[in-house]
Design a protein around this motif. Structure first.
Motif, PDB file in Angstrom:
ATOM      1  N   GLY A   1       0.813  -1.199   0.000  1.00 16.41           N
ATOM      2  CA  GLY A   1       0.000   0.000   0.000  1.00 16.41           C
ATOM      3  C   GLY A   1       0.853   1.257   0.000  1.00 16.41           C
ATOM      4  O   GLY A   1       2.061   1.231  -0.253  1.00 16.41           O
ATOM      5  N   LEU A   2       0.212   2.354   0.320  1.00 14.10           N
ATOM      6  CA  LEU A   2       0.874   3.644   0.293  1.00 14.10           C
ATOM      7  C   LEU A   2       1.999   3.739   1.322  1.00 14.10           C
ATOM      8  O   LEU A   2       3.074   4.261   1.033  1.00 14.10           O
ATOM      9  CB  LEU A   2      -0.160   4.746   0.525  1.00 14.10           C
ATOM     10  N   SER A   3       1.772   3.195   2.496  1.00  9.59           N
ATOM     11  CA  SER A   3       2.834   3.246   3.518  1.00  9.59           C
ATOM     12  C   SER A   3       4.015   2.368   3.116  1.00  9.59           C
ATOM     13  O   SER A   3       5.167   2.706   3.412  1.00  9.59           O
ATOM     14  CB  SER A   3       2.294   2.831   4.886  1.00  9.59           C
ATOM     15  N   ASN A   4       3.760   1.262   2.434  1.00 12.71           N
ATOM     16  CA  ASN A   4       4.858   0.429   1.936  1.00 12.71           C
ATOM     17  C   ASN A   4       5.664   1.155   0.861  1.00 12.71           C
ATOM     18  O   ASN A   4       6.889   1.025   0.802  1.00 12.71           O
ATOM     19  CB  ASN A   4       4.331  -0.885   1.374  1.00 12.71           C
ATOM     20  N   LEU A   5       4.981   1.926   0.022  1.00 14.73           N
ATOM     21  CA  LEU A   5       5.681   2.724  -0.988  1.00 14.73           C
ATOM     22  C   LEU A   5       6.556   3.792  -0.321  1.00 14.73           C
ATOM     23  O   LEU A   5       7.685   4.023  -0.742  1.00 14.73           O
ATOM     24  CB  LEU A   5       4.677   3.379  -1.938  1.00 14.73           C
ATOM     25  N   ALA A   6       6.020   4.422   0.725  1.00 10.83           N
ATOM     26  CA  ALA A   6       6.795   5.438   1.442  1.00 10.83           C
ATOM     27  C   ALA A   6       8.015   4.817   2.111  1.00 10.83           C
ATOM     28  O   ALA A   6       9.096   5.411   2.132  1.00 10.83           O
ATOM     29  CB  ALA A   6       5.914   6.131   2.481  1.00 10.83           C
ATOM     30  N   LEU A   7       7.859   3.609   2.633  1.00  9.18           N
ATOM     31  CA  LEU A   7       8.997   2.909   3.232  1.00  9.18           C
ATOM     32  C   LEU A   7      10.043   2.564   2.173  1.00  9.18           C
ATOM     33  O   LEU A   7      11.247   2.674   2.419  1.00  9.18           O
ATOM     34  CB  LEU A   7       8.525   1.643   3.947  1.00  9.18           C
ATOM     35  N   ALA A   8       9.587   2.176   0.990  1.00 10.48           N
ATOM     36  CA  ALA A   8      10.522   1.889  -0.110  1.00 10.48           C
ATOM     37  C   ALA A   8      11.302   3.136  -0.495  1.00 10.48           C
ATOM     38  O   ALA A   8      12.507   3.067  -0.769  1.00 10.48           O
ATOM     39  CB  ALA A   8       9.759   1.341  -1.320  1.00 10.48           C
ATOM     40  N   VAL A   9      10.642   4.277  -0.500  1.00 10.66           N
ATOM     41  CA  VAL A   9      11.325   5.539  -0.803  1.00 10.66           C
ATOM     42  C   VAL A   9      12.375   5.827   0.258  1.00 10.66           C
ATOM     43  O   VAL A   9      13.513   6.195  -0.057  1.00 10.66           O
ATOM     44  CB  VAL A   9      10.309   6.705  -0.913  1.00 10.66           C
ATOM     45  N   LEU A  10      12.024   5.644   1.528  1.00 16.61           N
ATOM     46  CA  LEU A  10      12.969   5.893   2.615  1.00 16.61           C
ATOM     47  C   LEU A  10      14.181   4.963   2.528  1.00 16.61           C
ATOM     48  O   LEU A  10      15.328   5.410   2.619  1.00 16.61           O
ATOM     49  CB  LEU A  10      12.287   5.737   3.972  1.00 16.61           C
ATOM     50  N   ILE A  11      13.948   3.689   2.300  1.00 14.34           N
ATOM     51  CA  ILE A  11      15.051   2.725   2.228  1.00 14.34           C
ATOM     52  C   ILE A  11      15.955   3.014   1.035  1.00 14.34           C
ATOM     53  O   ILE A  11      17.177   3.000   1.158  1.00 14.34           O
ATOM     54  CB  ILE A  11      14.503   1.280   2.187  1.00 14.34           C
ATOM     55  N   SER A  12      15.367   3.293  -0.119  1.00 18.37           N
ATOM     56  CA  SER A  12      16.208   3.576  -1.286  1.00 18.37           C
ATOM     57  C   SER A  12      16.990   4.876  -1.095  1.00 18.37           C
ATOM     58  O   SER A  12      18.128   4.987  -1.558  1.00 18.37           O
ATOM     59  CB  SER A  12      15.367   3.631  -2.559  1.00 18.37           C
ATOM     60  N   THR A  13      16.414   5.835  -0.390  1.00 19.42           N
ATOM     61  CA  THR A  13      17.137   7.072  -0.104  1.00 19.42           C
ATOM     62  C   THR A  13      18.321   6.810   0.811  1.00 19.42           C
ATOM     63  O   THR A  13      19.416   7.330   0.585  1.00 19.42           O
ATOM     64  CB  THR A  13      16.191   8.113   0.530  1.00 19.42           C
ATOM     65  N   VAL A  14      18.115   5.992   1.842  1.00 17.02           N
ATOM     66  CA  VAL A  14      19.210   5.657   2.762  1.00 17.02           C
ATOM     67  C   VAL A  14      20.344   4.962   2.008  1.00 17.02           C
ATOM     68  O   VAL A  14      21.525   5.305   2.162  1.00 17.02           O
ATOM     69  CB  VAL A  14      18.702   4.782   3.929  1.00 17.02           C
ATOM     70  N   VAL A  15      20.005   3.999   1.165  1.00 18.09           N
ATOM     71  CA  VAL A  15      21.028   3.257   0.415  1.00 18.09           C
ATOM     72  C   VAL A  15      21.761   4.190  -0.551  1.00 18.09           C
ATOM     73  O   VAL A  15      23.003   4.194  -0.613  1.00 18.09           O
ATOM     74  CB  VAL A  15      20.396   2.063  -0.337  1.00 18.09           C
ATOM     75  N   THR A  16      21.014   4.996  -1.295  1.00 11.83           N
ATOM     76  CA  THR A  16      21.627   5.898  -2.267  1.00 11.83           C
ATOM     77  C   THR A  16      22.568   6.891  -1.592  1.00 11.83           C
ATOM     78  O   THR A  16      23.704   7.090  -2.039  1.00 11.83           O
ATOM     79  CB  THR A  16      20.542   6.664  -3.048  1.00 11.83           C
ATOM     80  N   GLU A  17      22.110   7.488  -0.514  1.00 12.48           N
ATOM     81  CA  GLU A  17      22.932   8.494   0.157  1.00 12.48           C
ATOM     82  C   GLU A  17      24.125   7.859   0.861  1.00 12.48           C
ATOM     83  O   GLU A  17      25.191   8.475   0.962  1.00 12.48           O
ATOM     84  CB  GLU A  17      22.088   9.323   1.122  1.00 12.48           C
ATOM     85  N   ALA A  18      23.988   6.630   1.338  1.00 10.08           N
ATOM     86  CA  ALA A  18      25.134   5.943   1.936  1.00 10.08           C
ATOM     87  C   ALA A  18      26.206   5.659   0.887  1.00 10.08           C
ATOM     88  O   ALA A  18      27.405   5.833   1.138  1.00 10.08           O
ATOM     89  CB  ALA A  18      24.681   4.651   2.609  1.00 10.08           C
ATOM     90  N   VAL A  19      25.778   5.246  -0.295  1.00 11.10           N
ATOM     91  CA  VAL A  19      26.729   5.012  -1.390  1.00 11.10           C
ATOM     92  C   VAL A  19      27.409   6.318  -1.780  1.00 11.10           C
ATOM     93  O   VAL A  19      28.628   6.375  -1.975  1.00 11.10           O
ATOM     94  CB  VAL A  19      26.020   4.365  -2.607  1.00 11.10           C
ATOM     95  N   ARG A  20      26.637   7.387  -1.855  1.00  9.75           N
ATOM     96  CA  ARG A  20      27.203   8.697  -2.184  1.00  9.75           C
ATOM     97  C   ARG A  20      28.230   9.113  -1.130  1.00  9.75           C
ATOM     98  O   ARG A  20      29.285   9.658  -1.440  1.00  9.75           O
ATOM     99  CB  ARG A  20      26.094   9.741  -2.279  1.00  9.75           C
ATOM    100  N   SER A  21      27.942   8.817   0.116  1.00 10.80           N
ATOM    101  CA  SER A  21      28.863   9.148   1.205  1.00 10.80           C
ATOM    102  C   SER A  21      30.169   8.360   1.105  1.00 10.80           C
ATOM    103  O   SER A  21      31.246   8.896   1.375  1.00 10.80           O
ATOM    104  CB  SER A  21      28.178   8.871   2.545  1.00 10.80           C
ATOM    105  N   VAL A  22      30.086   7.107   0.687  1.00 14.79           N
ATOM    106  CA  VAL A  22      31.292   6.292   0.502  1.00 14.79           C
ATOM    107  C   VAL A  22      32.156   6.900  -0.596  1.00 14.79           C
ATOM    108  O   VAL A  22      33.382   7.000  -0.447  1.00 14.79           O
ATOM    109  CB  VAL A  22      30.923   4.828   0.175  1.00 14.79           C
ATOM    110  N   PHE A  23      31.543   7.315  -1.695  1.00 17.31           N
ATOM    111  CA  PHE A  23      32.303   7.949  -2.773  1.00 17.31           C
ATOM    112  C   PHE A  23      32.921   9.269  -2.309  1.00 17.31           C
ATOM    113  O   PHE A  23      34.048   9.593  -2.682  1.00 17.31           O
ATOM    114  CB  PHE A  23      31.435   8.176  -4.011  1.00 17.31           C
ATOM    115  N   ALA A  24      32.204  10.026  -1.512  1.00 17.62           N
ATOM    116  CA  ALA A  24      32.742  11.286  -1.005  1.00 17.62           C
ATOM    117  C   ALA A  24      33.915  11.035  -0.061  1.00 17.62           C
ATOM    118  O   ALA A  24      34.917  11.749  -0.099  1.00 17.62           O
ATOM    119  CB  ALA A  24      31.648  12.072  -0.285  1.00 17.62           C
ATOM    120  N   LYS A  25      33.820  10.008   0.756  1.00 15.30           N
ATOM    121  CA  LYS A  25      34.929   9.660   1.648  1.00 15.30           C
ATOM    122  C   LYS A  25      36.143   9.230   0.838  1.00 15.30           C
ATOM    123  O   LYS A  25      37.275   9.591   1.156  1.00 15.30           O
ATOM    124  CB  LYS A  25      34.514   8.563   2.613  1.00 15.30           C
ATOM    125  N   HIS A  26      35.905   8.475  -0.212  1.00 21.85           N
ATOM    126  CA  HIS A  26      37.002   8.050  -1.086  1.00 21.85           C
ATOM    127  C   HIS A  26      37.644   9.255  -1.776  1.00 21.85           C
ATOM    128  O   HIS A  26      38.860   9.295  -1.949  1.00 21.85           O
ATOM    129  CB  HIS A  26      36.492   7.050  -2.122  1.00 21.85           C
TER     130      HIS A  26
END
Length: 118
Positions: free
Chosen positions: A82-107
């Motif tokens: 449902g809608l809350s599951n979609l919102a959770l998917a957005v949150l999880i994908s944001t966390v993963v994307t920004e964590a990857v971006r942070s690894v590249f910035a640290k590198h």
């Protein structure tokens, strides 16, 4: 903080809705507020990559994150989420994307040394 406050006052804003929908709206406010908070938390990584003229890395991470989000949203819908599951998917994908971006910035800043002015 604002999303938590809004979620706590949701019954006053949505007083004509049934209780189940008010609970859903509270959850959505918290999840989308969390998504904004995660983006703000990792915002310096974007600035670091841009400052080091690594815009192609930034673009690649953003594209990969959007692809991850697309897959997550389609999967959620295919499995009947449902809608809350979609919102959770957005949150999880944001966390993963920004964590990857942070690894590249640290590198990118691995060779940078910080000294205090004397």
């Amino acid at each position: 903080i604002v999303s938590v406050v809004l979620a706590s006052y949701a019954p006053f804003f949505f007083d004509e809705l049934p209780e189940s929908e008010i609970r859903e709206s509270r959850l959505l406010l918290i999840l989308f507020g969390g998504t904004i908070a995660v983006r703000m938390l990792f915002w310096p990584a974007r600035g670091i990559l841009t400052g080091f003229h690594m815009t192609t890395v930034t673009a690649a991470v953003t594209a990969a994150g959007d692809l991850l989000l697309l897959v997550a949203l389609f999967s959620t819908l295919i499995f009947g989420g449902g809608l809350s599951n979609l919102a959770l998917a957005v949150l999880i994908s944001t966390v993963v994307t920004e964590a990857v971006r942070s690894v590249f910035a640290k590198h990118a800043t691995a060779d940078v040394t910080w000294t205090s002015p004397s």
